[in-house]
Design an enzyme around this catalytic site. Structure first.
Site, PDB file in Angstrom:
ATOM      1  CG  LEU A  49       2.879 -21.935  -3.776  1.00 35.05           C
ATOM      2  CD1 LEU A  49       4.126 -21.838  -2.574  1.00 35.05           C
ATOM      3  CD2 LEU A  49       2.537 -23.060  -3.787  1.00 35.05           C
ATOM      4  CG  ASP A  50       0.153 -15.269  -6.443  1.00 32.98           C
ATOM      5  OD1 ASP A  50      -0.961 -15.537  -6.154  1.00 32.98           O
ATOM      6  OD2 ASP A  50       1.239 -13.907  -6.859  1.00 32.98           O
ATOM      7  CB  ILE A  51      -0.660 -20.536 -11.346  1.00 34.27           C
ATOM      8  CG1 ILE A  51       0.312 -20.588 -11.398  1.00 34.27           C
ATOM      9  CG2 ILE A  51      -1.043 -20.362 -12.416  1.00 34.27           C
ATOM     10  CD1 ILE A  51       1.432 -19.952 -12.405  1.00 34.27           C
ATOM     11  CB  THR A  89      -4.568 -14.185  -5.663  1.00 36.65           C
ATOM     12  OG1 THR A  89      -2.824 -13.946  -5.726  1.00 36.65           O
ATOM     13  CG2 THR A  89      -5.552 -13.764  -5.703  1.00 36.65           C
ATOM     14  CB  SER A 231       0.235 -12.621  -4.532  1.00 28.41           C
ATOM     15  OG  SER A 231       0.893 -11.698  -5.400  1.00 28.41           O
TER      16      SER A 231
END
Length: 234
Positions: A49-51, A89, A231
């Site tokens: 979920l935050d690559i 992000t 993030s």
């Protein structure tokens, strides 16, 4: 990790510190393998979920490791999708986040954005550019014009020497960025493709133009998201 995070290298305009094509290609494969493991080989599926480049760490040999699982989501193997609060992000978040019903294909979308950044040597949202701030919009336009080679990182001579191969990788990135998540490949399919598996040939020359997401710039996409679920850079 000895070489820090990926963003330190791919956005560097110093040619002496710029990564050559083979290193970038290896990093892309390493990220794909890491995500394939999370999605398919763990006891419970893990959606990161935050690559983004800040969450890809490089060791002394530029082997890439997926890091920072602070926003990740565990789901059962038999679950095809999950409802969860919006997180991630801006710029890397897939369109289906607007419905809050997601699958592991949100990571595939983010991976496609990171691949774009690796190949183009610029951020998905570049505040220093007055007329071309959004890389995804520029990518869509260049594809329509048949000028994808214009996007290849010009700060590295080796990237320019391998421009044909880099452009083919840009087309794979486009396949990951399709609006309909079901049309995006799985990460394991991408790994097989990158490794040249005969049973994983992706027809990246098909008309992906209409499938490439043309969502609004990330600023407007994230306008309704509270800062607490976003993030920032690590």
């Amino acid at each position: 990790m000895a070489n820090g995070s990926l963003d330190r290298w791919i956005f560097n305009k110093n040619q002496d510190l710029s990564l050559d094509w083979q290193v970038r290609k290896k990093i892309i494969l390493d990220i794909a393998k890491g995500l394939a493991y999370l999605h398919e080989d763990c006891n419970r599926k893990i959606i990161h979920l935050d690559i983004k480049p800040q969450n890809i760490l490089l060791d002394e040999n530029f082997n890439a490791k997926v890091s920072d699982f602070g926003l990740s989501k565990l789901i059962e193997k038999d679950q095809s999708q999950v409802v969860t609060s919006m997180r991630g992000t801006p710029g890397y978040m897939a369109p289906e986040w607007l419905s809050s019903i997601i699958t592991e294909k949100v990571d595939v979308y983010s991976f496609g954005i990171v691949v774009l950044e690796i190949l183009c040597g610029r951020r998905i949202i570049d505040e220093s550019q007055q007329n071309e701030r959004y890389l995804l919009e520029l990518f869509t336009r260049k594809q329509e014009e048949g000028q994808l080679l214009d996007l290849v990182d010009k700060c590295n001579d080796d990237m320019q020497s391998n421009v044909a191969e880099v452009v083919e990788m840009l087309k794979v990135a486009a396949w990951c960025l399709q609006t309909e998540y079901a049309n995006r490949p799985s990460m394991s399919t991408l790994v097989k493709h990158f490794e040249g598996s005969a049973d994983a040939v992706i027809n990246v020359n098909e008309d992906f133009q209409n499938e490439l997401t043309t969502q609004a710039p990330a600023e407007s996409f994230a306008s309704s998201i509270t800062p607490s679920v976003l993030s920032g850079p690590r």
